[in-house]
Write a protein that holds these residues in place. Structure first.
Motif: not given
Length: 403
Positions: A69-78
């Motif tokens: 999931n792109l949004l979940s992945r971005l938030l996880g990276q942050v």
């Protein structure tokens, strides 16, 4: 007094994934000559690795997220980046070198900004090139304003490290265009360990025996079934292929796994026999069994992936002494490798009819008794061994220490 190298890794551990394996071997190899401080997320693999090899490690909390999931992945990276930075700031002021990768990409971008203040020496091992990889993944359009902004910022980011190590010659070309320099970019290809991956006979393979495919020509896809692996092209080619002696085995998982399972059921129904088998994920300690469960290893990428990645599975398959059928862009790293060494075949990406013909032709070739013997394992030992790669990486580190 030993010089201090801070190694920042998203994954580490000898039995986790290919990225973790590479960072594990690099860390162990450098540990004798340098004071190593390892910064990694805390999990069972990193804890076991640090304990087994007595490596000074700063553990950070792992940011759990859904990578599909792109949004979940971005938030996880942050979140992961914030954890990394809190420790890096404490270690980097006394470090002689920071050695990191390109993932998470948010972390790399943050390190480029942080370098403006702390002025540290920075070496980056490049496995992915951002944001160019978003185009074949169909996340962004090449003509979009946002993509053009990301391209501009990425040039600044990839120019920030003092040196870059890339794993493909096509990737080096792309990085030269991005940074405007070739002097600080080193090409060091991926590798695989022949100690961890033995050469096993297909006839003795438990997966092959369970399927009853001992007398068939077996093609195997092993590993991540993701957006960039060209699964649709591969499945269409298998559907179009006509040779009745060919069988196809899929081992692994990923965002496209459900699509693969659904499509292969359709292909099997149309064929009237079990042409394809979906095995699913394999326990890590049995990877060598999965890698040996074939006559030919399928290594595939989507189109427009020039310079964006080099599948490590190609080298692991060579260690298992399996020839490769590579599907990808012309003049990409594996395409070049197969033109230099007789260890398999190459086919252009996104051309299922052409690939289907190639599959049928290779099957015919392998059924002939006078087929020239390929030696992928010997090729790997001679040209892509672990010792060769680690020696080259250490040489880059040594060069940066005296510069």
């Amino acid at each position: 007094m030993k010089k201090k190298v801070v190694i920042l890794a998203e994954f580490i551990g000898e039995n986790h994934n290919s990225t973790a394996y590479y960072w594990s071997q690099i860390t162990k190899y450098l540990n004798g000559d340098y004071e190593i401080v390892l910064i990694v997320p805390e999990n069972e693999h990193s804890l076991a690795f640090a304990s087994k090899y007595n490596i000074k490690t700063r553990f950070v909390k792992i940011a759990v997220h859904n990578k599909n999931n792109l949004l979940s992945r971005l938030l996880g990276q942050v979140k992961q980046t914030m954890s990394f930075l809190s420790v890096i700031k404490e270690e980097v002021y006394s470090a002689d070198l920071l050695f990191s990768g390109t993932n998470p990409i948010v972390t790399m971008a943050s390190l480029a900004v942080l370098k403006l203040r702390y002025k540290y020496q920075w070496l980056v091992l490049v496995h992915d090139v951002f944001p160019n990889n978003l185009i074949p993944a169909q996340v962004l359009s090449e003509n979009s304003f946002f993509y053009k902004v990301l391209i501009y910022l990425s040039k600044k980011m990839y120019s920030s490290p003092d040196s870059l190590i890339c794993i493909g010659r096509d990737m080096k070309t792309l990085l030269q265009e991005k940074t405007g320099s070739c002097e600080k970019i080193y090409y060091i290809p991926n590798w695989a360990s022949t100690e961890k991956i033995p050469s096993l006979e297909k006839a003795d393979n438990e997966i092959i025996n369970d399927l009853g495919w001992q007398n068939q020509i077996v093609y195997q896809f092993f590993g991540n079934m993701g957006r960039l692996q060209g699964m649709d092209n591969l499945l269409k080619a298998i559907q179009l292929s006509k040779h009745k002696q060919a069988r196809y085995l899929f081992i692994g998982c990923g965002s496209e796994a459900d699509y693969v399972k659904k499509t292969l059921e359709k292909i099997n129904n149309e064929s009237g026999y079990e042409k394809i088998f979906f095995y699913g994920p394999l326990d890590l300690e049995k990877n060598h069994i999965g890698l040996s469960a074939c006559d030919v290893s399928l290594v595939t990428l989507s189109g427009n992936m020039f310079g964006l990645g080099v599948p490590s599975k190609a080298y692991f398959s060579m260690a298992a002494d399996k020839p490769i059928l590579y599907v990808g862009d012309n003049n990409s790293e594996l395409s070049i490798l197969l033109s230099e060494y007789q260890v398999g075949w190459a086919c252009e990406a996104a051309k299922p009819t052409l690939l289907a013909e190639q599959l049928d032709n290779v099957t015919d070739t392998l059924q002939m008794s006078d087929t020239p013997l390929m030696q992928p394992r010997k090729c790997l030992i001679d040209n892509f061994s672990e010792t060769l790669a680690l020696t080259k990486i250490k040489r880059v580190v040594n060069t940066m220490m005296v510069s």
